[in-house]
Write an enzyme that holds these catalytic residues in place. Structure first.
Site: not given
Length: 423
Positions: A108, A173, A297
């Protein structure tokens, strides 16, 4: 009519859905779970009773250099509650410990000072030594090969410390099975080369690389190996509710403590799919819905319960834009999803493109359903990403009904798509 509320940024949006059309509201039980202890007490109790290790204060004895890995700005880890207690425990064992907080950004962007203050509070940012991981730093250190054959390269600070520990949180996840634990190392403080190998197309395509699955999950296997190889000695992980409050905490061994945490989580957040024409989902609001990249997600929860050829209405504020330059470029430049997927699957592991894993999962769900995207992102950006822009639930629902060709189409609501494991 039932009124369903959905988190959107730091606010909520709601819509009335006729009872006869509402097929299901899929929510996690953990949002209604009320622990007897306060957030601080839960973390304190976890640190007092670690699983598989001595107390952190005991482990810190005689350790001059200590690195505490912390999540970055994209994760709602309640660091203001966890970090002060971890620092106190370390200094209880060694008052003179040289402590560095290492921000695990993975690939990121760099976390800003303002985001650090928001995460830790001004006192920790002012007084503690904080370093933000850079996955492209040439001084990173190789620790050999992963089980998959990829090279494990991590932040030098984590290698040169006398004690390596981590805070974090555990949530479902979409390809690692669960967040937290071993993910502090890979992808958290790993090199870009290591991350892209671990997130290769073959692994992402595995039917074991799914939400809530770790057994046989090739991505998890590499991650756990990396944590052991890096000598991640101790973790303190929490489970949070929709208000981002701690409802469970665990500490100790990176695997044993994580197992306890994910067993608690699974007991609260597994839900059965109810196949529906239209599914409305979110990324749980701020901070996870700041960009489109992360919003994939929440879409995967909807993917598991939408009928093929149906519509996913995804709500994510996306005030930070697309969140991934290569991710955006991939979809803007290639309009044929089947050709895109074939390209991904033909890409060798060591040549995985940045953001390819997210693009692969996104392409998979776009091939199953149309996505209408409610956000603050520019309409052309949303369209470039093969989605239909909308600016309210009412507008999105009308468009969805037109697409499925049924004004009475069944609707499934998932108020927090990242907090459920849809079976």
């Amino acid at each position: 009519m039932p009124v369903i509320q959905f988190p959107y940024g730091k606010e909520t949006l709601s819509i009335d859905i006729p009872q006869e059309r509402l097929s299901a509201v899929l929510t996690s039980e953990m949002h209604d779970y009320k622990p007897e202890l306060s957030q601080e007490e839960l973390v304190c109790q976890a640190l007092e009773h670690p699983i598989g290790t001595p107390k952190l204060s005991v482990m810190a004895e005689g350790k001059k250099k200590v690195v505490v890995i912390a999540s970055d700005h994209t994760r709602p880890v309640p660091s203001k509650i966890i970090m002060p207690q971890m620092l106190a425990e370390i200094r209880k064992g060694n008052p003179d410990a040289d402590i560095t907080i290492l921000i695990s950004t993975g690939c990121h962007r760099e976390t800003t000072k303002e985001e650090l203050i928001n995460k830790f509070g001004p006192e920790i940012v002012e007084k503690e030594k904080i370093v933000v991981h850079d996955c492209d730093d040439p001084t990173q250190v190789s620790l050999g090969k992963l089980p998959s054959g990829g090279e494990l390269i991590i932040d030098r600070l984590a290698v040169e410390t006398d004690l390596l520990v981590a805070e974090g949180f555990i949530e479902p996840h979409f390809f690692a099975g669960f967040s937290g634990g071993r993910k502090s190392i890979l992808p958290g403080i790993a090199s870009r080369k290591t991350v892209i190998y671990n997130h290769n197309a073959e692994f992402i395509a595995s039917d074991r690389a799914r939400t809530g699955i770790v057994d046989g999950n090739p991505i998890h296997i590499d991650m756990l190996y990396a944590a052991r190889a890096a000598h991640l000695a101790f973790i303190c992980n929490v489970v949070i509710n929709s208000d981002k409050e701690v409802i469970y905490a665990v500490s100790g061994d990176v695997d044993q403590a994580h197992i306890a945490g994910r067993e608690f989580l699974s007991s609260k957040c597994k839900v059965d799919a109810v196949m529906s024409d239209i599914v409305i989902s979110t990324n749980g609001g701020y901070p996870l819905d700041q960009n489109i990249y992360q919003a994939v997600k929440g879409m995967t929860a909807a993917e598991a319960t939408v009928k093929e050829g149906g519509v996913i209405i995804m709500m994510a504020k996306s005030n930070d834009g697309h969140g991934g330059a290569e991710f955006y470029k991939t979809f803007k430049e290639e309009k044929d999803l089947k050709r895109m997927m074939a390209t991904f699957l033909a890409t060798p592991k060591d040549q995985t493109r940045i953001d390819q894993w997210q693009s692969q999962i996104f392409a998979r769900l776009l091939m199953r359903a149309t996505v209408i995207y409610i956000s603050d992102a520019p309409d052309d950006m949303v369209s470039d990403l093969h989605m239909i822009p909308a600016h309210s639930l009412e507008e999105a629902l009308k468009k969805a009904e037109e697409i499925v060709g049924n004004p009475n189409a069944s609707i499934c609501a998932i108020p927090d798509g990242v907090s459920v494991i849809v079976i």
